[in-house]
Scaffold this motif. Structure first.
Motif, short mmCIF file in Angstrom:
data_model
loop_
_atom_site.label_atom_id
_atom_site.label_comp_id
_atom_site.label_asym_id
_atom_site.label_seq_id
_atom_site.Cartn_x
_atom_site.Cartn_y
_atom_site.Cartn_z
N LEU A 200 5.54 -2.63 -4.61
CA LEU A 200 4.66 -2.00 -3.62
C LEU A 200 5.13 -0.59 -3.32
CD1 LEU A 200 2.20 -2.98 -1.79
CD2 LEU A 200 3.90 -3.17 0.03
N ASN A 201 4.19 0.33 -3.17
CA ASN A 201 4.54 1.69 -2.79
C ASN A 201 4.92 1.70 -1.30
OD1 ASN A 201 3.91 2.63 -5.37
ND2 ASN A 201 1.77 2.91 -4.83
N GLY A 258 -0.48 -0.19 -5.21
CA GLY A 258 -0.83 0.54 -4.00
C GLY A 258 0.12 0.29 -2.85
N GLN A 259 -0.41 0.35 -1.62
CA GLN A 259 0.43 0.24 -0.43
C GLN A 259 0.10 -0.97 0.44
OE1 GLN A 259 0.87 3.93 1.87
NE2 GLN A 259 0.11 5.12 0.14
N ASN A 260 -0.86 -1.79 0.02
CA ASN A 260 -1.29 -2.92 0.85
C ASN A 260 -0.63 -4.22 0.40
OD1 ASN A 260 -3.25 -5.28 1.48
ND2 ASN A 260 -3.94 -3.63 2.84
N TRP A 261 0.08 -4.85 1.33
CA TRP A 261 0.80 -6.09 1.01
C TRP A 261 -0.15 -7.18 0.52
CZ3 TRP A 261 6.17 -6.98 1.49
CH2 TRP A 261 6.90 -5.94 2.08
N ASP A 262 -1.25 -7.36 1.21
CA ASP A 262 -2.19 -8.42 0.85
C ASP A 262 -2.77 -8.20 -0.54
OD1 ASP A 262 -1.79 -9.70 3.26
OD2 ASP A 262 -3.50 -8.75 4.24
N ASP A 263 -3.07 -6.94 -0.87
CA ASP A 263 -3.61 -6.63 -2.19
C ASP A 263 -2.59 -6.95 -3.27
OD1 ASP A 263 -5.92 -5.78 -1.00
OD2 ASP A 263 -5.52 -3.64 -1.23
N MET A 264 -1.34 -6.60 -3.01
CA MET A 264 -0.28 -6.87 -3.99
C MET A 264 -0.14 -8.37 -4.22
SD MET A 264 3.84 -6.17 -3.64
CE MET A 264 3.97 -7.39 -2.32
N ARG A 265 -0.10 -9.13 -3.15
CA ARG A 265 0.08 -10.58 -3.29
C ARG A 265 -1.12 -11.23 -3.96
NH1 ARG A 265 2.66 -10.66 2.75
NH2 ARG A 265 4.84 -10.39 2.13
N ALA A 266 -2.30 -10.72 -3.66
CA ALA A 266 -3.51 -11.26 -4.30
C ALA A 266 -3.47 -10.98 -5.80
CB ALA A 266 -4.76 -10.64 -3.68
N SER A 267 -3.00 -9.81 -6.18
CA SER A 267 -2.89 -9.46 -7.60
C SER A 267 -1.89 -10.37 -8.32
CB SER A 267 -2.47 -7.99 -7.76
OG SER A 267 -3.46 -7.12 -7.25
N PHE A 268 -0.80 -10.66 -7.64
CA PHE A 268 0.21 -11.56 -8.22
C PHE A 268 -0.38 -12.96 -8.39
CE2 PHE A 268 3.77 -14.59 -7.46
CZ PHE A 268 4.53 -14.30 -8.59
N GLN A 269 -1.08 -13.43 -7.39
CA GLN A 269 -1.63 -14.79 -7.42
C GLN A 269 -2.74 -14.95 -8.46
OE1 GLN A 269 -2.62 -15.08 -3.29
NE2 GLN A 269 -0.48 -15.39 -2.67
N GLY A 410 6.59 10.24 -3.11
CA GLY A 410 7.35 10.43 -4.34
C GLY A 410 7.05 9.37 -5.38
N MET A 411 6.96 8.12 -4.94
CA MET A 411 6.63 7.03 -5.87
C MET A 411 5.27 7.24 -6.50
SD MET A 411 8.01 3.63 -3.82
CE MET A 411 7.50 2.49 -5.12
N GLU A 412 4.31 7.63 -5.69
CA GLU A 412 2.95 7.81 -6.19
C GLU A 412 2.84 8.98 -7.16
OE1 GLU A 412 0.76 8.03 -2.53
OE2 GLU A 412 0.28 5.88 -2.58
N SER A 413 3.70 9.99 -6.97
CA SER A 413 3.68 11.12 -7.88
C SER A 413 4.18 10.74 -9.28
CB SER A 413 4.52 12.28 -7.32
OG SER A 413 5.91 11.99 -7.40
N LEU A 414 4.97 9.68 -9.35
CA LEU A 414 5.46 9.21 -10.65
C LEU A 414 4.30 8.76 -11.54
CD1 LEU A 414 8.57 7.09 -9.56
CD2 LEU A 414 8.56 9.44 -10.42
#
Length: 442
Positions: A200-201, A258-269, A410-414
């Motif tokens: 997560l960013n 991205g930066q949203n915890w719920d979105d990250m977890r949903a993507s993992f699931q 900085g992370m997003e610029s990568l």
């Protein structure tokens, strides 16, 4: 005239009702109990858990009454507190996230709990040292830890098996992580249906990956042996973290969630990525909502590093300074109740957060929970294996939210092709500027 008299009568009744329930000046209820307000940031199911614990406390004794009030997110709660701190409207106890620790200390509006620890020779050894130490400065305990978490590596065991990897052996080093991610990444032409890893960013994860190398976020021993004046995270240790993300993104094995915890977890699931970093407090929900077996492992580290462990996250409970002595005593009594093994066992099982009292792990309800969720024990083991140091104790700076946002930038610029060292140096320069401005304003 009749309407006027009727209106005055209603106002008089309301006035009497208000006065009979609680004397706002003394915080005393009509039955003689001292009442205190407790602001917290636990929403949803955790709000219900907090309310239940408070109800049990109120029923356990006849001197004090605690009134819990949900105030929104950590950031919202801190913002609201800043508007009333030092006034009669300030709550006796407030839950503040770890990034607000220095700001709370510098505010001058809090009563360090060390006062009560000293007065009654309270045994703080019953608190988890790797948790309580975050809220200590020069040996003084400023607040009582409450909900605490650390990052872990969560992974899809089914995906590991399909990729020919050992589902019981998660990667520990960066090279193992890259190798596993490459095998886990599934591409169909130009389309990737499964990525190897996602982070997560969020600045907290960078801080943790830095600390496990023994790296410092800011100078003066992470701001704990003097006021922090410059960022330290753009050294070789910090660069290794950014290089890992940059390299894997270029290789096509890293997913930007991205930066949203719920979105990250949903993507993992849904199988978008097979590995990710997550908070230990989110593991139980992750297991419940995944259609595959979820594995949990320690935070990865560079190959040439002896891992130091993790920094505690979450929040602690702070006591207001400008309240009556009886209200402070009530606040302290409530904190001690929350620290008991029985209460912490229930809190750990219901929330997924660590028990700040390790004796809670010996309670039957925890043992039963660990049988159902063995992943929770892994998170506790990682905390216990952490080496106490100023690196794993965490940085102490008043501008933490701003600093974390610079790391995110900085992370997003990568992902736009920015050189890792250049991205990190830019973030450090911005943090230096904010630190300097903060120093001038004091």
């Amino acid at each position: 005239m009749k309407r006027l008299l009727a209106g005055l009568s209603v106002l008089f009744v309301l006035f009497l009702t208000a006065c009979s329930s609680t004397d706002s000046a003394s915080g005393t209820t009509e039955d003689g109990k001292t009442e205190i307000i407790f602001w917290h940031a636990m929403g949803g199911e955790l709000d219900a858990s907090v309310n239940a614990i408070v109800d049990e406390y109120n029923s356990s004794q006849d001197k004090y009454t605690v009134k819990p009030v949900y105030q929104g997110s950590y950031e919202e709660s801190l913002t609201k507190l800043n508007t009333v701190a030092g006034t009669a409207d300030a709550p006796a106890v407030t839950q503040i996230f770890e990034a607000g620790t220095k700001q709370m200390i510098d505010s001058g509006n809090i009563q360090p709990v060390q006062k009560f620890i000293d007065e009654e020779n309270y045994d703080t050894s019953q608190w988890e040292e790797n948790i309580s130490s975050y809220y200590q400065v020069d040996g003084e305990q400023y607040s009582m830890p409450f909900n605490s978490s650390t990052p872990v590596l969560a992974y899809n065991k089914d995906a590991f098996e399909e990729a020919g990897l050992d589902p019981e052996q998660a990667p520990r080093t960066y090279s193992e992580l890259k190798e596993a991610a490459e095998k886990l990444t599934i591409k169909e032409g130009d389309k990737t249906s499964q990525y190897g890893l996602s982070i997560l960013n969020y600045g907290w994860f960078f801080e943790e990956l830095l600390a496990t190398q023994g790296g410092m976020f800011v100078d003066n021993e992470n701001g704990r042996e003097g006021e922090a004046t410059k960022a330290s995270f753009n050294d070789e240790k910090g660069q290794k973290v950014f290089e890992l993300i940059s390299d894997m993104y270029e290789e096509g094995t890293f997913y930007n969630s991205g930066q949203n915890w719920d979105d990250m977890r949903a993507s993992f699931q849904t199988g978008t990525m097979a590995m990710m970093l997550d908070s230990s407090a989110g593991i139980k929900g992750l297991v419940d909502n995944a259609d595959f077996e979820v594995g949990v492992a320690y935070l990865p580290h560079p190959d040439d590093v002896d891992p130091q462990g993790v920094i505690i996250g979450g929040a602690s409970l702070w006591m207001a300074k400008d309240i009556e002595e009886n209200q402070q005593q009530a606040a302290w009594d409530f904190m001690k109740y929350l620290s008991t093994a029985e209460v912490q066992a229930k809190w750990h099982v219901e929330s997924g957060y660590f028990a700040i009292n390790p004796a809670a792990y010996e309670e039957d309800i925890v043992k039963q929970e660990w049988e159902k969720y063995p992943q929770l024990k892994v998170t506790v083991d990682q905390l216990h294996d952490t080496v106490p140091s100023t690196a794993t104790q965490g940085a102490l700076i008043s501008i933490f939210p701003e600093a974390r946002q610079q790391i995110v930038t900085g992370m997003e610029s990568l992902y736009q092709g920015e050189d890792p060292k250049a991205a990190l140096d830019k973030a450090a320069a911005e943090v230096d500027t904010v630190l300097e401005k903060g120093s001038r304003s004091r």
